[in-house]
Design a protein around this motif. Structure first.
Motif, mmCIF file in Angstrom:
data_model
loop_
_atom_site.group_PDB
_atom_site.id
_atom_site.type_symbol
_atom_site.label_atom_id
_atom_site.label_comp_id
_atom_site.label_asym_id
_atom_site.label_seq_id
_atom_site.Cartn_x
_atom_site.Cartn_y
_atom_site.Cartn_z
ATOM 1 N N GLY A 284 2.858 5.799 -2.878
ATOM 2 C CA GLY A 284 3.975 6.657 -3.258
ATOM 3 C C GLY A 284 4.099 6.812 -4.763
ATOM 4 O O GLY A 284 4.354 7.909 -5.273
ATOM 5 N N LEU A 285 3.903 5.707 -5.487
ATOM 6 C CA LEU A 285 3.976 5.761 -6.951
ATOM 7 C C LEU A 285 2.848 6.623 -7.527
ATOM 8 O O LEU A 285 3.076 7.460 -8.408
ATOM 9 C CB LEU A 285 3.895 4.346 -7.522
ATOM 10 C CG LEU A 285 3.885 4.238 -9.055
ATOM 11 C CD1 LEU A 285 5.161 4.827 -9.632
ATOM 12 C CD2 LEU A 285 3.715 2.778 -9.479
ATOM 13 N N ALA A 286 1.630 6.423 -7.018
ATOM 14 C CA ALA A 286 0.498 7.221 -7.495
ATOM 15 C C ALA A 286 0.721 8.701 -7.197
ATOM 16 O O ALA A 286 0.423 9.570 -8.024
ATOM 17 C CB ALA A 286 -0.795 6.730 -6.844
ATOM 18 N N PHE A 287 1.258 8.989 -6.025
ATOM 19 C CA PHE A 287 1.526 10.374 -5.636
ATOM 20 C C PHE A 287 2.529 11.015 -6.594
ATOM 21 O O PHE A 287 2.339 12.150 -7.060
ATOM 22 C CB PHE A 287 2.061 10.396 -4.206
ATOM 23 C CG PHE A 287 2.281 11.769 -3.650
ATOM 24 C CD1 PHE A 287 1.216 12.536 -3.223
ATOM 25 C CD2 PHE A 287 3.555 12.298 -3.546
ATOM 26 C CE1 PHE A 287 1.405 13.802 -2.702
ATOM 27 C CE2 PHE A 287 3.758 13.566 -3.047
ATOM 28 C CZ PHE A 287 2.689 14.324 -2.608
ATOM 29 N N ALA A 288 3.606 10.285 -6.906
ATOM 30 C CA ALA A 288 4.616 10.808 -7.814
ATOM 31 C C ALA A 288 4.040 11.066 -9.211
ATOM 32 O O ALA A 288 4.355 12.074 -9.845
ATOM 33 C CB ALA A 288 5.796 9.841 -7.891
ATOM 34 N N LEU A 289 3.190 10.164 -9.675
ATOM 35 C CA LEU A 289 2.591 10.336 -11.000
ATOM 36 C C LEU A 289 1.643 11.533 -11.035
ATOM 37 O O LEU A 289 1.568 12.254 -12.040
ATOM 38 C CB LEU A 289 1.835 9.054 -11.387
ATOM 39 C CG LEU A 289 2.709 7.832 -11.684
ATOM 40 C CD1 LEU A 289 1.832 6.600 -11.905
ATOM 41 C CD2 LEU A 289 3.597 8.077 -12.889
ATOM 42 N N LEU A 290 0.919 11.748 -9.945
ATOM 43 C CA LEU A 290 -0.014 12.874 -9.895
ATOM 44 C C LEU A 290 0.714 14.206 -9.845
ATOM 45 O O LEU A 290 0.318 15.179 -10.495
ATOM 46 C CB LEU A 290 -0.947 12.731 -8.675
ATOM 47 C CG LEU A 290 -2.004 11.634 -8.749
ATOM 48 C CD1 LEU A 290 -2.674 11.453 -7.394
ATOM 49 C CD2 LEU A 290 -3.036 11.961 -9.813
ATOM 50 N N VAL A 291 1.803 14.259 -9.074
ATOM 51 C CA VAL A 291 2.552 15.503 -8.952
ATOM 52 C C VAL A 291 3.362 15.785 -10.217
ATOM 53 O O VAL A 291 3.506 16.934 -10.641
ATOM 54 C CB VAL A 291 3.484 15.461 -7.725
ATOM 55 C CG1 VAL A 291 4.385 16.691 -7.674
ATOM 56 C CG2 VAL A 291 2.663 15.370 -6.445
ATOM 57 N N MET B 117 0.823 -1.201 0.000
ATOM 58 C CA MET B 117 0.000 0.000 0.000
ATOM 59 C C MET B 117 0.860 1.255 0.000
ATOM 60 O O MET B 117 0.590 2.220 -0.719
ATOM 61 C CB MET B 117 -0.917 0.009 1.224
ATOM 62 C CG MET B 117 -2.058 -0.982 1.165
ATOM 63 S SD MET B 117 -3.100 -0.859 2.632
ATOM 64 C CE MET B 117 -3.636 0.833 2.518
ATOM 65 N N ALA B 118 1.930 1.249 0.799
ATOM 66 C CA ALA B 118 2.821 2.404 0.864
ATOM 67 C C ALA B 118 3.507 2.634 -0.479
ATOM 68 O O ALA B 118 3.602 3.768 -0.964
ATOM 69 C CB ALA B 118 3.854 2.206 1.970
#
Length: 225
Positions: A215-222, A210-211
């Motif tokens: 983290g991957l989704a967060f990086a892609l969104l930013v 989950m972490a």
């Protein structure tokens, strides 16, 4: 069931961060003509945009809200209560303090108008008041849907937030903004049900996955997003 103090902490942290974050980005400037303006601090000082990464706490708010709502609805249902009564009580708990707060602000605005405060400044206060409650209609909708959402959770578990997330991507691509709000925050709300029933992070591998995924989704969104 005993209270989950970690979820209580997340709720307190989210509320505190929202209050402090709104206070932090509020910039009042007196113009050349003496009027008070409130320019968007994130645009005036671009470096402050990175600070917003520390204040993305609304998912935690909806997550903790779903966790609490799941337990509350189960207890109400097991005691023989009906969905309409439970939804009414939840709405009252949300709207009563909101109404008191709005009432105090409106009285203050009325007094200020009576003593001759600049109408533009009063309009600015009204805008700021409304802006703070953007999440309330979404939360009320999810609260009203809790009996249905919880029943879906009981049947399909973690597949429900996955389906909501997929639907959010589709509606986002189609530009269906209002529905997208409910779906996106519904994912966090539904994950609160999953957390309460032990479907999330029960094993170290699951928590690590989950972490890493978050983290991957967060990086892609930013980045690309």
């Amino acid at each position: 069931m005993n209270r989950d103090r970690y979820v209580d902490f997340l709720r307190a942290w989210a509320i505190g961060a929202v209050v402090f974050g709104h206070w932090l980005i509020t910039g009042l400037v007196r113009g050349d003509g003496g009027e008070i303006r409130a320019p968007e601090l994130l645009a005036e000082m671009p470096w402050t945009q990175w600070l917003t990464l520390l204040f993305q706490v609304m998912p935690l708010f909806f997550f903790a809200g779903g966790h609490a709502a799941g337990g509350s609805w189960e207890r109400h249902r097991d005691a023989g209560g009906r969905a309409a009564g439970w939804v009414g009580l939840r709405a009252l708990r949300l709207l009563l303090p909101t109404g008191v707060y709005c009432g105090v602000v409106l009285v203050a605005v009325g007094v200020s108008a009576a003593v001759g405060v600049d109408p533009y400044t009063l309009a600015l206060v009204g805008w700021a008041l409304a802006m703070q409650f953007w999440f309330l209609p979404v939360y009320l909708v999810l609260s009203a849907l809790t009996p249905v959402l919880h029943a879906a959770h009981r049947r399909w578990g973690v597949f429900v937030p996955v389906a909501l997330g997929a639907a959010a991507l589709v509606t986002g691509a189609l530009g269906v903004g209002l529905l997208n709000h409910v779906l996106v925050w519904g994912v966090a709300y539904q994950l609160g049900f999953c957390r309460r029933d032990g479907l999330l992070g029960g094993r170290p591998l699951g928590a690590a996955a989950m972490a890493a995924g978050g983290g991957l989704a967060f990086a892609l969104l930013v980045g690309p997003g």
